[in-house]
Design an enzyme around this catalytic site. Structure first.
Site, PDB file in Angstrom:
ATOM      1  N   HIS A 108       8.352  -6.504  -0.364  1.00  0.00           N
ATOM      2  CA  HIS A 108       7.887  -5.785  -1.551  1.00  0.00           C
ATOM      3  C   HIS A 108       6.609  -5.005  -1.236  1.00  0.00           C
ATOM      4  O   HIS A 108       5.726  -4.860  -2.083  1.00  0.00           O
ATOM      5  CB  HIS A 108       7.644  -6.771  -2.704  1.00  0.00           C
ATOM      6  N   ARG A 146       5.013   3.931   7.885  1.00  0.00           N
ATOM      7  CA  ARG A 146       4.194   5.118   7.625  1.00  0.00           C
ATOM      8  C   ARG A 146       4.375   6.208   8.664  1.00  0.00           C
ATOM      9  O   ARG A 146       3.869   7.313   8.496  1.00  0.00           O
ATOM     10  CB  ARG A 146       2.699   4.741   7.576  1.00  0.00           C
TER      11      ARG A 146
HETATM   12  C1  FMN Z   1       3.836   1.104  -7.175  1.00  0.00           C
HETATM   13  C2  FMN Z   1       5.032   0.335  -6.735  1.00  0.00           C
HETATM   14  C3  FMN Z   1       5.969  -0.064  -7.660  1.00  0.00           C
HETATM   15  C4  FMN Z   1       7.094  -0.787  -7.250  1.00  0.00           C
HETATM   16  N1  FMN Z   1       8.049  -1.113  -8.164  1.00  0.00           N
HETATM   17  C5  FMN Z   1       9.171  -1.745  -7.758  1.00  0.00           C
HETATM   18  C6  FMN Z   1      10.212  -2.014  -8.673  1.00  0.00           C
HETATM   19  O1  FMN Z   1      10.116  -1.687  -9.851  1.00  0.00           O
HETATM   20  N2  FMN Z   1      11.318  -2.641  -8.203  1.00  0.00           N
HETATM   21  C7  FMN Z   1      11.450  -3.014  -6.883  1.00  0.00           C
HETATM   22  O2  FMN Z   1      12.460  -3.569  -6.497  1.00  0.00           O
HETATM   23  N3  FMN Z   1      10.474  -2.740  -5.994  1.00  0.00           N
HETATM   24  C8  FMN Z   1       9.345  -2.114  -6.395  1.00  0.00           C
HETATM   25  N4  FMN Z   1       8.376  -1.821  -5.481  1.00  0.00           N
HETATM   26  C9  FMN Z   1       8.563  -2.178  -4.070  1.00  0.00           C
HETATM   27  C10 FMN Z   1       9.255  -1.048  -3.324  1.00  0.00           C
HETATM   28  O3  FMN Z   1      10.582  -0.896  -3.737  1.00  0.00           O
HETATM   29  C11 FMN Z   1       9.262  -1.279  -1.810  1.00  0.00           C
HETATM   30  O4  FMN Z   1       9.826  -2.531  -1.522  1.00  0.00           O
HETATM   31  C12 FMN Z   1       7.873  -1.188  -1.180  1.00  0.00           C
HETATM   32  O5  FMN Z   1       7.095  -0.214  -1.821  1.00  0.00           O
HETATM   33  C13 FMN Z   1       8.017  -0.843   0.290  1.00  0.00           C
HETATM   34  O6  FMN Z   1       6.774  -0.804   0.925  1.00  0.00           O
HETATM   35  P1  FMN Z   1       5.951   0.537   1.204  1.00  0.00           P
HETATM   36  O7  FMN Z   1       5.364   0.943  -0.103  1.00  0.00           O
HETATM   37  O8  FMN Z   1       4.934   0.075   2.174  1.00  0.00           O
HETATM   38  O9  FMN Z   1       6.906   1.558   1.747  1.00  0.00           O
HETATM   39  C14 FMN Z   1       7.248  -1.114  -5.879  1.00  0.00           C
HETATM   40  C15 FMN Z   1       6.300  -0.697  -4.960  1.00  0.00           C
HETATM   41  C16 FMN Z   1       5.208   0.026  -5.364  1.00  0.00           C
HETATM   42  C17 FMN Z   1       4.222   0.478  -4.315  1.00  0.00           C
END
Ligand code: FMN
Length: 412
Positions: free
Chosen positions: A283, A318
């Site tokens: 996540h 990244r």
């Molecule tokens: C601001 C934000 C909101 C997110 N909301 C969700 C969500 O609603 N549902 C979900 O499955 N993952 C959510 N995620 C996790 C992303 O789907 C993903 O797993 C994660 O951002 C990947 O890492 P990265 O940001 O380093 O690429 C969220 C991530 C961020 C940064």
């Protein structure tokens, strides 16, 4: 390097630009991790422990980044991950993100907690759309949502299983940036200091449709971000179990993806329950601090399910080189969350498009320097592992066999 009008040469440049544009509370809400941010840092530093072992004198003039996911050809091995906040960073940011994904030829995943209705994203952007689901305590509400996604033409359902409890994000409380959102002196000052965001995003919503709402919640629980009891927390359930996954498999007729797995046994069980793919993810380091990074467990998961299911991975990617490392370790594609959010926050659709273009250029460059023409050629033989912990088990086993064989032959 293509024409770069946005003055962003890498994802970190887009991050800096996003930071100057949106209120600090909103930026940190998107950018930061949980507790002491050990997971967040490890998601990045883990890549330093894997190095490239390139081949030379290979004609790489016909490089091709295309990849096939679920039988559909995409222009590069990437997916935009679900993030509920694009519509807060930019007016109707989900539509902008989906358009950028469509034009880059990759799938876009719309989150349950988005501000823009799934039907509008489908109508206005199109492309390969996936829908992410957080299960409600009342499962019938989730079923309604899934029916809606099916009717709107979404091709895959992404069930997130690593969010049964919100992470401990103390900075959000400190910044006065909690959901349901309440106005405090601190966050009002933060907004006033960012007039481009205040007029371009917040005021635009207020003067058109009112305070942003969770447009994908079923009508009985749809709420503004300022609303109380039926706010975001109601959309998580800590009673989620394998039975829910099996039930979802019965009602969802298309591809089913389980997001947030880090154990090979769980990945195998998900596939046994009918999942077509798993997302190996922590996540983005936002939920549990001190958790393993996806790349550390990816080879084991690839060993466990790589031949019978699709493997996606995210958290901390990244650079194009990070993506190539994951592909070489058995992922079929890599998801990104924050990088395209930085793009959206800074420049809307053009910023998200720039983020995707950066990955495309970086992946292509790394492939050339590795001596590789296609994604399918990538494998662990192009990698060097600084420590054994990251080495794929199958390769360790192969090495052990060599040593044992040598011993048996009396060479050791
Ligand atoms: C601001 C934000 C909101 C997110 N909301 C969700 C969500 O609603 N549902 C979900 O499955 N993952 C959510 N995620 C996790 C992303 O789907 C993903 O797993 C994660 O951002 C990947 O890492 P990265 O940001 O380093 O690429 C969220 C991530 C961020 C940064």
């Amino acid at each position: 390097m293509s024409d770069n009008k946005l003055n962003a040469y890498n994802i970190f440049d887009l991050r800096e630009q996003a930071l100057s544009r949106v209120p600090k509370g909103l930026f940190e809400f998107c950018d930061r991790g949980t507790e002491d941010e050990v997971s967040l840092r490890n998601n990045r530093s883990v890549f330093d422990r894997i190095r490239f072992k390139p081949r030379t004198l290979v004609d790489v003039s016909k490089r091709n980044l295309e990849t096939t996911i679920f039988g559909v050809k995409h222009k590069m091995p990437m997916v935009i991950a679900p993030t509920g906040t694009a519509g807060l960073l930019w007016y109707e940011g989900e539509i902008a993100l989906a358009k950028a994904a469509r034009d880059a030829g990759i799938p876009f995943t719309l989150a349950t907690g988005s501000m823009t209705a799934m039907e509008r994203v489908a109508d206005e952007a199109g492309g390969e759309l996936w829908f992410q689901l957080y299960m409600w305590p009342d499962r019938s509400l989730s079923q309604k949502l899934v029916e809606r996604a099916k009717a709107a033409g979404y091709k895959a359902l992404v069930v997130t299983v690593d969010g049964v409890h919100a992470g401990n994000r103390e900075y959000n409380i400190r910044n006065g940036f909690t959901i349901p959102f309440t106005f405090t002196a601190k966050n009002v000052a933060d907004v006033l200091l960012h007039p481009r965001w205040m007029f371009g995003v917040l005021a635009r919503y207020i003067f058109t449709t009112g305070m942003p709402r969770y447009q994908n919640y079923p009508t009985d629980v749809r709420a503004r971000i300022t609303a109380g009891p039926m706010g975001r927390s109601s959309l998580r359930t800590d009673s989620l179990s394998w039975e829910d996954l099996k039930a979802m498999r019965k009602v969802w007729p298309h591809k089913l993806i389980v997001k947030g797995m880090l154990h090979p046994a769980d990945a195998a069980k998900a596939v046994d329950c009918g999942a077509d793919a798993v997302v190996v993810s922590n996540h983005g380091g936002r939920n549990l601090d001190g958790i393993i990074s996806p790349i550390e467990v990816l080879p084991e998961i690839a060993d466990a399910i790589g031949k019978r299911a699709t493997i996606l991975v995210d958290s901390g990617f990244r650079r194009g080189s990070d993506v190539v490392k994951a592909l070489a370790l058995g992922a079929h594609a890599v998801q990104i969350g924050r990088p395209t959010l930085y793009g959206i926050a800074a420049h809307g659709e053009a910023g998200a498009a720039r983020a995707l273009e950066i990955y495309r250029e970086e992946i292509g460059r790394v492939m050339a320097l590795l001596g590789v023409n296609t994604i399918g050629e990538l494998g662990p033989e192009y990698l060097h592992f600084v420590d054994n912990a990251l080495r794929p088990q199958s390769q360790v086993r192969a090495n052990l066999k060599v040593v044992e064989g040598a011993r048996a032959a009396g060479e050791n």
